[in-house]
Every structure is written in structure tokens, then in C-alpha cells.
Design a protein around this motif. Structure first.
Motif: not given
Ligand SMILES: [Zn+2]
Length: 484
Positions: A41-43, A90-92, A272-274, A276-278, A316-320, A443-445
Motif C-alpha cells: 500500500g503506497d503511503g 521516497c517510493s523509489a 493511497i499515496d496520491w 494522502a499527498h492531496a 513503502d512509507h507513510e504519507t500525509g 509529503m511522506h513521513t
Molecule cells: Zn508519495
């Protein structure tokens, strides 16, 4: 433990069950899964899932949680996510860690941190072992997370080059979004879809074809019929007609990839990431539920092959910097308010853009925009706005319509709107805050992310692993060969 006994145990682990039995009281045979599902789940931090679970409970009039499929897994722990050269990843870099077991630098895809050597991925190694491999995502198929499983490029933005490495991967199944730049950024390169077809892939873009494809259609690339300009799939909450769903694609992948040599699947909930970014809480929930539905299909498969299946769900990371609790609502929360949001940030921001385009500057009216906000968020309609909240929307309106940043200093502007359409993002944040939800960032945390595991070898994931430990464990359990 004396040295001899230690040596025997070590040999037992390395060589598997036969040697383990020679050791007498040695531990149970090392599990040997053949079917591996790796959900990312990205983010997707802990709060993203908990928020969805709390809303499901509240919809039934209960305070608490209604567990998602992923929360029924017997093993749950957390993984550290930091990159080689930055704490907040970051996701990469995180995708490379999850795919190869090696830390790398920010924006690097499947290469070492100096960007000189490719790092082989568990998907490539699974293929070398004769397993079938599937890669699925809701964002473009050349986006960072999926790319990290089949490509090796110094920069995640090299979408076309990443696409050419999809071609040479030899993987059996790709599904979800399309190529971001099918003919390169300057539209002067050979078309990647044509190249994929020339490689023998069945390209599936229509529902009626999707319904009929079978194992005989492998290798195949499922490209969602509805794609944005960035080649991602629509948000699940928008229920766009004609769109496939991530869970439907995963169900199809299980059907066609099932074979006696086993399979490895990576499934990314990329938006999920996108969302959360928004800072779009309602869209986050829609994406989490869709990923969980896909996990439900994996669980069905697991129940038929419990000794040979391993399912891992992580991020990959938490976002938001998402938190359940916000200063303005103190100890109160009401997540059902999020059900009042009818469209995702993608659709609302597109509506605002269209309104601005069709309305001359002298004719734009705050009341007209507020009617759109009332329809799509309930704000100012059945959900009452405070004076302060109305003033926030008024300021967002002025800034959105004038395109100027008023007297805001750059930092304040970034904190309030970042790159987002000011009215949409302000409405989303007010609604989330009223529900008792806070975001600390666009962003990510660096918060560690949950790791949930069920199946053969699940015990190996206990403790507080690093993200690189996850693919190392998968490689050990699958006895994946090293490859050049
Ligand atoms: Zn992201």
C-alpha cells in the motif's frame, strides 16, 4: 548452545527439512511457500487502515473498528523505512529496498546508491527459478514501486527507459495503469505498447477481452480502459464507468498465474499515496478498501493452499502524517462525515478547473463555488461551517480565482495549499478536521510502517525488521537463486 549444535541448526535452516530431521530435536522444517503475494500500500501507514476500519464500524453505529482482511493476519509488526541518504524516504528508494533487500539513494530504481550497479530483485530471481511473476498497480506500470521489481535506472523519472526494461523482464503478467510516456517524453521513440505486443504479450484493454483471457493468453498486459493523463487508474471512490478494479485484476492474475512451479505477485495500491499527498481522507479510505478486497482474493487462495502460500502486506512509507485526532475537535471524532464527500480530489479539482475556464474572471462568484462545495462535501449544506472555516474557504476562493498568493509568504502558502487547487484542498481539510482527522504534511513521513503476514514462514517476519529484511526473508523462504 554448543558450537556443534549451532552448526547443525544452521545447516538445517540452509538445506531445509531433510537435514533438519537428522538433527533430532531440531526445529520444525523450514516452510517452503510456492505462492507469494506481496501487497504494497503506497503511503499506507497504520492510521490509513485504522481510519477505514473505524469508519466501517461507525457505519454500523458502533464505536471501534471493523477489521479489514489484512488485520486478521496472525503476524503484525512494523518496518523501518529510511533510505540510504535520507531519513524520510521516497517510493523509489523504498521500493528498491523492498524488491532487492538493499538500501539505496533517493529516486534510484533497482540500483546501488552510487547508481552504478543494478541490484537483482526477488521478482527476477523468482522468474529465474521458474515461477510465474505478476506485477500490478493502480498507477502507471512504469511508476517507482512497480518499476523497482523489474527495472534498473538511476532516476525514477526515466519512465521510457523503465518501460523498455519492462519489455526485457520476461515477466508473465502486468496489470493496472499504462505507460506514462509510451513514445518517450518528446514523443519521438518507438511505441512501447506496440513493442510489448511484438514481444508476444496479449494486451487487454476491454472488459469483454478481460473476461475471456486465460492462462493461454500469457504473457499479458492488462491496461485499464480508463486512464488519466499520467496513465493511472481512477480513484476507487469515483466508480468511473468502464474502469477495471485493482481487486478484479488481482483475481484474474491468480486465475492465470496459478501453476505447479508457483508464482510471485507484487500488487501496489499506488493511489493511497496520491490521496494522502492531496490530504484526501475519503479517497484514502476508498483505495485502502480496494486493496483490502484484493487481499481478500489472496486469502481465499491461501485457504486452499495454506502450507504453500505466503501473503505479506506492507507499505513503502507513510504519507500525509495522518493522525486520528485533531486539535480543533479535541477528543471527538465522527468518521461518517467523510461519507458526505462524493468525489475524489482528482474529480473535484477538475471541476474547479473547468469552472474557471468557462467563467470570465469578472463573473466568478463565491456563492457558485460554495454550491459545488456543498454538493460534493456537504460543507455549508448539512454540515455547518463555522465563521472561521467559511473565511478559510473565502481566502482559498480568492487565491484560486486570482492565481495570486495574496499576502501569504511562500512558506505559509506551501503549508496551506502546496501544489493543490486551493478550494478543493481547503474543503477536504475542513471535512477531515471536522471528522477528527489531522494531516501534518503533503509529503511522506519517516514513521515505520505496518507489516502484516500470513502463511508459510510467517514467523520469520516478527520483531522490528528493516524494510530490506522483508525481501531477504522472502528469498530465503522461496530458496531463490542468486543471479547476475
Ligand atoms: Zn508519495
Amino acid at each position: 548452545m554448543n558450537r556443534l549444535r549451532y552448526l547443525i541448526l544452521l545447516l538445517a535452516f540452509v538445506a531445509g527439512s531433510q537435514i533438519a530431521s537428522l538433527a533430532g530435536d531440531a526445529p520444525a522444517p523450514v516452510p517452503h511457500p510456492r505462492y507469494v503475494f506481496f501487497f504494497i500500500g503506497d503511503g499506507m501507514g497504520l492510521a490509513h487502515v485504522s481510519m477505514a476500519e473505524a469508519l466501517l464500524a461507525e457505519r454500523h453505529g458502533k464505536t471501534g473498528i471493523q477489521k479489514l482482511n489484512m488485520s486478521t493476519f496472525p503476524v503484525m509488526t512494523f518496518a523501518a523505512t529510511f533510505a540510504k541518504n535520507r531519513y524520510i524516504t521516497c517510493s523509489a528508494a523504498a521500493g528498491t529496498a523492498l524488491a532487492t533487500g538493499e538500501k539505496t539513494s533517493i529516486n534510484t530504481i533497482g540500483m546501488d546508491s552510487a547508481r552504478t550497479h543494478p541490484l537483482r530483485t526477488i521478482a527476477e530471481r523468482a522468474r529465474a527459478k521458474g515461477m510465474k511473476v505478476g506485477i500490478m498497480t493502480t498507477v502507471s506500470i512504469d511508476h517507482a514501486t512497480p518499476a523497482c521489481f523489474y527495472a534498473h535506472q538511476p532516476d525514477r523519472n526515466m519512465y521510457y527507459e523503465i518501460g523498455t526494461q519492462l519489455l526485457s523482464s520476461g515477466f508473465d503478467f502486468f496489470g493496472g495503469g499504462g505507460f506514462k510516456y509510451p513514445t518517450g517524453k518528446n514523443k519521438d521513440q518507438p511505441d512501447l505498447y506496440q513493442a510489448v505486443a511484438a514481444k508476444g504479450y496479449t494486451i487487454v484493454k476491454e472488459q469483454k477481452v478481460f473476461d475471456t483471457v486465460s492462462v493461454r493468453s500469457l504473457p499479458m498486459m492488462v491496461v485499464n480502459p480508463v486512464l488519466s493523463a499520467s496513465s493511472d487508474m481512477p480513484y476507487a471512490m469515483d466508480s468511473v464507468s468502464g474502469s477495471f478494479s485493482l481487486s478484479g485484476i488481482v483475481k484474474k492474475a491468480i486465475e492465470v498465474l496459478d501453476n505447479p512451479k508457483g508464482f510471485f505477485m507484487m500488487v501496489e495500491g499506488g493511489k493511497i499515496d496520491w490521496a494522502a499527498h492531496a490530504n484526501d481522507a475519503a479517497a484514502i479510505i476508498g483505495e485502502v478498501l480496494e486493496l483490502d478486497k484484493a487481499i481478500g482474493y489472496a486469502l481465499e487462495f491461501y485457504r486452499q493452499h495454506p502450507d504453500e502460500t505466503l501473503i505479506i502486506v506492507t507499505a513503502d512509507h507513510e504519507t500525509g502524517g495522518l493522525a486520528l485526532g485533531w486539535a480543533g475537535t479535541q477528543y471527538e471524532s465522527d468518521f461518517t462525515l467523510l461519507d458526505r464527500q462524493k468525489v475524489s480530489s482528482d474529480l473535484f479539482d477538475a471541476k474547479m478547473k473547468a469552472y474557471k475556464k468557462r467563467t470570465p474572471a469578472s463573473m466568478v462568484r463565491f456563492d457558485s463555488v460554495m454550491r459545488m462545495v456543498a454538493t460534493d462535501f456537504g460543507l455549508g449544506a448539512d454540515i455547518r461551517l463555522s465563521k472561521c472555516e467559511e473565511e478559510q474557504l473565502r481566502r482559498a476562493f480568492r487565491i484560486s480565482m486570482s492565481g495570486e498568493k495574496e499576502s501569504l509568504c511562500k512558506d505559509e502558502n506551501t503549508v496551506l495549499f502546496d501544489i493543490y487547487e486551493p478550494i478543493g484542498v481547503t474543503a477536504r481539510r475542513i471535512l477531515a478536521n471536522k471528522a477528527g482527522i489531522g494531516f501534518t504534511t503533503w509529503m511522506h513521513t519517516g514513521s515505520p510502517v505496518p507489516v502484516r503476514v500470513i502463511g508459510a514462514g510467517q514467523e520469520l517476519f516478527n520483531g522490528f525488521p528493516d524494510n530490506t529484511d522483508i525481501p531477504k526473508n522472502i528469498a530465503r523462504l522461496l530458496r531463490l537463486p542468486e543471479i547476475k
